[in-house]
Scaffold this motif. Sequence first.
Motif, mmCIF file in Angstrom:
data_model
loop_
_atom_site.group_PDB
_atom_site.id
_atom_site.type_symbol
_atom_site.label_atom_id
_atom_site.label_comp_id
_atom_site.label_asym_id
_atom_site.label_seq_id
_atom_site.Cartn_x
_atom_site.Cartn_y
_atom_site.Cartn_z
ATOM 1 N N GLU A 157 0.820 -1.270 0.069
ATOM 2 C CA GLU A 157 -0.082 -0.073 0.003
ATOM 3 C C GLU A 157 0.745 1.423 0.017
ATOM 4 O OE1 GLU A 157 -2.351 -0.633 3.193
ATOM 5 O OE2 GLU A 157 -3.679 -2.095 2.281
ATOM 6 N N MET A 158 1.900 1.375 0.685
ATOM 7 C CA MET A 158 3.054 2.549 0.638
ATOM 8 C C MET A 158 3.417 2.403 -0.723
ATOM 9 S SD MET A 158 3.499 4.239 3.429
ATOM 10 C CE MET A 158 5.344 4.575 3.665
ATOM 11 N N GLU A 159 3.861 1.475 -1.367
ATOM 12 C CA GLU A 159 4.365 1.440 -2.704
ATOM 13 C C GLU A 159 3.382 2.092 -3.770
ATOM 14 O OE1 GLU A 159 7.623 -2.303 -1.981
ATOM 15 O OE2 GLU A 159 5.847 -2.547 -3.176
ATOM 16 N N LYS A 160 2.064 1.626 -3.508
ATOM 17 C CA LYS A 160 1.180 2.291 -4.346
ATOM 18 C C LYS A 160 0.852 3.944 -4.097
ATOM 19 C CE LYS A 160 -1.951 -1.981 -4.596
ATOM 20 N NZ LYS A 160 -3.130 -2.454 -4.258
ATOM 21 N N ALA A 161 1.167 4.120 -2.891
ATOM 22 C CA ALA A 161 0.933 5.703 -2.524
ATOM 23 C C ALA A 161 2.172 6.375 -3.272
ATOM 24 C CB ALA A 161 1.046 5.744 -1.036
ATOM 25 N N TYR A 162 3.395 5.638 -3.194
ATOM 26 C CA TYR A 162 4.685 6.292 -3.758
ATOM 27 C C TYR A 162 4.360 6.487 -5.520
ATOM 28 C CZ TYR A 162 7.347 5.208 0.360
ATOM 29 O OH TYR A 162 7.728 5.382 1.564
ATOM 30 N N GLU A 163 3.615 5.269 -6.052
ATOM 31 C CA GLU A 163 3.624 5.485 -7.419
ATOM 32 C C GLU A 163 2.533 6.650 -7.834
ATOM 33 O OE1 GLU A 163 4.393 0.930 -8.568
ATOM 34 O OE2 GLU A 163 2.338 1.450 -7.882
ATOM 35 N N GLN A 164 1.540 6.648 -6.697
ATOM 36 C CA GLN A 164 0.567 7.705 -7.080
ATOM 37 C C GLN A 164 1.210 9.272 -6.924
ATOM 38 O OE1 GLN A 164 -2.813 7.214 -7.812
ATOM 39 N NE2 GLN A 164 -2.543 9.618 -8.309
ATOM 40 N N MET A 165 2.024 9.534 -5.957
ATOM 41 C CA MET A 165 2.807 10.532 -5.903
ATOM 42 C C MET A 165 3.431 10.786 -7.072
ATOM 43 S SD MET A 165 4.475 10.259 -2.060
ATOM 44 C CE MET A 165 3.645 9.706 -0.538
ATOM 45 N N TRP A 166 4.116 9.838 -7.656
ATOM 46 C CA TRP A 166 4.992 10.037 -8.691
ATOM 47 C C TRP A 166 4.011 10.530 -9.972
ATOM 48 C CZ3 TRP A 166 9.335 11.694 -9.205
ATOM 49 C CH2 TRP A 166 10.165 11.638 -10.179
ATOM 50 N N ALA A 167 2.972 9.673 -10.205
ATOM 51 C CA ALA A 167 1.865 10.038 -11.254
ATOM 52 C C ALA A 167 1.443 11.349 -10.996
ATOM 53 C CB ALA A 167 0.689 9.270 -11.149
ATOM 54 N N ASN A 168 0.934 11.661 -9.963
ATOM 55 C CA ASN A 168 0.602 12.999 -9.806
ATOM 56 C C ASN A 168 1.921 14.311 -10.212
ATOM 57 O OD1 ASN A 168 -1.616 11.828 -8.639
ATOM 58 N ND2 ASN A 168 -0.948 12.680 -6.366
ATOM 59 N N TYR A 169 2.950 14.025 -9.996
ATOM 60 C CA TYR A 169 4.039 14.876 -10.184
ATOM 61 C C TYR A 169 4.421 14.856 -11.664
ATOM 62 C CZ TYR A 169 8.910 16.411 -10.839
ATOM 63 O OH TYR A 169 10.144 17.063 -11.310
ATOM 64 N N ILE A 170 4.349 13.691 -12.509
ATOM 65 C CA ILE A 170 4.392 13.542 -13.900
ATOM 66 C C ILE A 170 3.059 14.427 -14.616
ATOM 67 C CG2 ILE A 170 4.261 12.163 -16.005
ATOM 68 C CD1 ILE A 170 6.006 9.964 -14.408
ATOM 69 N N SER A 171 2.110 14.003 -14.026
ATOM 70 C CA SER A 171 0.819 14.821 -14.722
ATOM 71 C C SER A 171 0.711 16.210 -14.588
ATOM 72 C CB SER A 171 -0.499 14.210 -14.220
ATOM 73 O OG SER A 171 -0.582 14.618 -12.817
ATOM 74 N N ALA A 172 1.626 16.762 -13.659
ATOM 75 C CA ALA A 172 1.609 18.318 -13.413
ATOM 76 C C ALA A 172 2.773 18.825 -14.096
ATOM 77 C CB ALA A 172 1.915 18.464 -11.999
ATOM 78 N N LYS A 173 3.717 18.024 -14.759
ATOM 79 C CA LYS A 173 4.806 18.523 -15.471
ATOM 80 C C LYS A 173 4.212 19.108 -16.727
ATOM 81 C CE LYS A 173 8.584 18.688 -14.432
ATOM 82 N NZ LYS A 173 8.987 19.852 -13.514
#
Length: 738
Positions: free
Chosen positions: A722-738
Motif C-alpha cells: 500500500e505504501m508502494e502504491k502511494a509512492y506510485e500515485q505521488m509520482w504519477a501526480n508529479y508527472i501529470s503536473a509537468k
Amino acid sequence: MIANITNLQQEAYQYLIEGDYSKATNLYEQLIATEPNIKSYYCHLGLLLLLQGKETEAQMTWMFPLAEVETEEIECYTNELIQVLQAEAERRETLAQYDIVWLIRQHTREINPEEIDNILKIILLSIHLGKFDVTELNEYGILEKLQTKENLHLDQDLLWQTLEAILKEIPFHPITLEFIEGCLQHFSNPQDCFSTILTAVIKIGHTLKQQKIASQILEIYLQFDTNNLEALRHLAIFYQDNVNYSQGIETAKLCYSLSETLPDKIFAIHLVLRGLMGAGGYWQEVCSACQQLELLLQEFIQAQPLSIDEIRTLRLLTPAFAIPHIKDNPIEFRNIHNQIANIFQKNIKDFSQKSDVLNFGKSNSYPLPLTSKKPLKIGYISYALRKHSVGWLARWLFKHHDKEKFEINTYFVDYKLVDDWLQEWYVNQSTHAHKLGINGIEIAQKIHEDEIDILIDLDSITLDISSEVMALKPAPVQATWLGWDASGIPAVDYFIADPYVLPDSAQNYYTEKILRLPQTYIAVNGFEVGTPTLRRDGLDIPSDAVVYLSAQRGSKRNPETAKWQMKILKEVPNSYFLIKGDAEEESMQRFFNQIAEKEGVDCSRLRFLPPVALEATHRANLAIADVVLDTYPYNGATTTLETLWMCVPLVTRVGEQFAARNSYTMMMNAGITEGIAWTDEEYIEWGIRLGKDAKLRQEISWKLRQSRQTAPLWNAKQFTREMEKAYEQMWANYISAK
C-alpha cells in the motif's frame, strides 16, 4: 684553506639533503679533524648518525663538545644543537617524512625537555603516525607545564591543533579533561578554541551518547567563558539527556535569563520545557513555560521580517514539539506552527544561496520524470534508523520493499559510531546506504546528485538537520512519514496518514496534502520478546490482584490523565498501578503520590519501576499487566504497538491531534474497539470495566492473539504494498503536473 672548508661544509650538507649519509658523515668527520673547536660540526655529525639509526653514537657525539666548555657556554651550544635539529625536522616535515620528524623531535625533547612547542608537535606527530600513547602526556610533563599560571611562550595555533587532535584521539580518557583545562589557561581569548570544543562535545554527547563527558568538558570551558550562551545551551541538553534534570533545568533557565533576542528566548524556553517535561511532575511550571513559548512564537511571527542567522533558524521548528504534549488543539497549534515552518524554509533557502556546496535550488530543476519502467528511486532520511522507536517500526517496510520496482536509498544523518545491530541491518537492507554527518546542505546536495524521485522524512521536526534538508527540496516529491506529526515545511508535498489517525477535517489546517493509506499508516510483523524480569511477588503484589500499567516517558504525564487513572484504581478493589518511563524518579513519585492522595487512593498501591536495558525485556515485562492505561493528549505509539502485540488490553482517550489518535488507529487496525474512549468519562469507565471484568480481558487478549493472523496492523507485507502504491500515485501526480 677557508674556501676549502666552506666547500666541504656545503658538500657535506648537500649529501645530507640527498640522503647519502655515509659520504656526509665522512666529510663532517674531516671537518672535525680540521677544526675540532667548531661545535656545529658535532651537531650535524650527530644528526647524521641519528638518521642512520645509530642513536647511542649520535648522543655521544653531541655530548663530546660539552666536556671541554665552560658552564656558561653549555647553553649556547645546546641552543645551536637544537637549531640544527629543528631546521632538519622542519625540512623533513615539508617532505612529509613524519617518522624522521618524530625521531628528531624526540631527541630534541631529551636535550631540552622544557620546550613546550616541540612537545606539542611530538604529540601531533604521534597521533598522526598512530603511535600515540596516553601515558606520554604525563611522561612529557605537558600537563604540569600547561597547568602553571606562568605566561608560557607557546604557539597558540599549535596549541589549538593539539587540543583538537587530543579531543578526537582520546575523547573519553580522564586525562583529556586535564589537558583541556590546561590549554584554556593559555588562550588569550577562550572563544578562539570554542568551535573546536563545541565540535568535539557535539560528537561526544550526541553521536557517541557520552553526555556526562560532554558535560564535563563544557563545565571546564565555562570556567573561562562564563556566559557563553551556546555552551550553556548544549550543557543544558547534555544534563537532561543524562537524566540530570535539576541541573539541566537550572542551566536552561540561565540560558533564558541571558537571552536577548526572540530566537534565543524561544530556544531557551524550549530547553526549560524540555527539562521540566522530561523530568515529569512539574505540571504548573510546564504550563507556564508553554504559555510563554506560544507568546514568543506569536511575537516572532508578528516581528517578521526579522534577520536571524543560520544556527538560530535551524532551531525554530523544534520548540513547537512541546505544545501537543500539553494540549489537544491542532487547529490553533498548526496555525502557529505552519507560519514558523514557512519562515524556517524561507530563511534556509536564503542561506543556501550563499553556499558553495549546493548547486541546485536556484532554478528548482530536477531530472525529467521517468517515463520508462526503471525503478523509482526512493530516499529515506533519518537519524533514528537504529535502536529507536522509528528504527523498530520502519524496518518492516524496508524488509518487504519490492527491490525490482523501487531503488532504496537510505540517508543516515549523524551516523552513529557505536555498535548498533539494527542500524547495520538498515545499511544491509538498502540498495544504497549513505553514512552521513550533520551538514544539512551537504546531505541535500548528495540526495540531489543521486537523483532521488521521492524523499521520505522519518524525523519530521524532531531533528533540525532533516528539516533543513527537506526545506532545501533536493527531490521533486517529498513526504513525511512515521517520525512525528507533519512538519508544516512548504517544500514537503505529502503527509502519510490513514483513515483514523487524523480526523476528516484535518486537511483544513495542514499545508501538506494528507495522503491516507487505505487501512493503517504503520504495520509490523511483530517484536522480539525476551525473558521477563518482573514478578508480582517481587513487587509485593498479590497473585489475584488487578495490575494496571503505564509505561511512558515523563513528558507525556498529564495530571488530568493521572487523575482518571487514580479514579479507576479507587473503584477497582485489590488493584495496583505500575508506573514506568524515563523521568526524574523523585518528581515522578511526588507527582503521582499527590494525585493519589487527593483522589483517596493509598499510595502503597503504586509501584514505580526502573528502566531495563533491553527493549525485548521491556516487552516481556508487559505481560505482568492486566490492563495498560494510555496517556493523553499525547498517546503511546511504539508502546501501544508493543502492548497490543503482547495481547494486553488497553484504554486510550481519542483526541483531535495526530499525537492523540495513535493508539486509536492501532487498536482499530488490530480489530479491537474495547477500551477506545471518546470522552474523559469513557476513559474512566473502560478502565473500571476492564479491571473488574476478567472474562472481558481474556476475550480481548484472545482477539489480539488471533489478530496476528488477520489484522492489517500485523500485516507488514500488505502495508508495504500500500505504501508502494502511494509512492506510485505521488509520482504519477508529479508527472501529470509537468
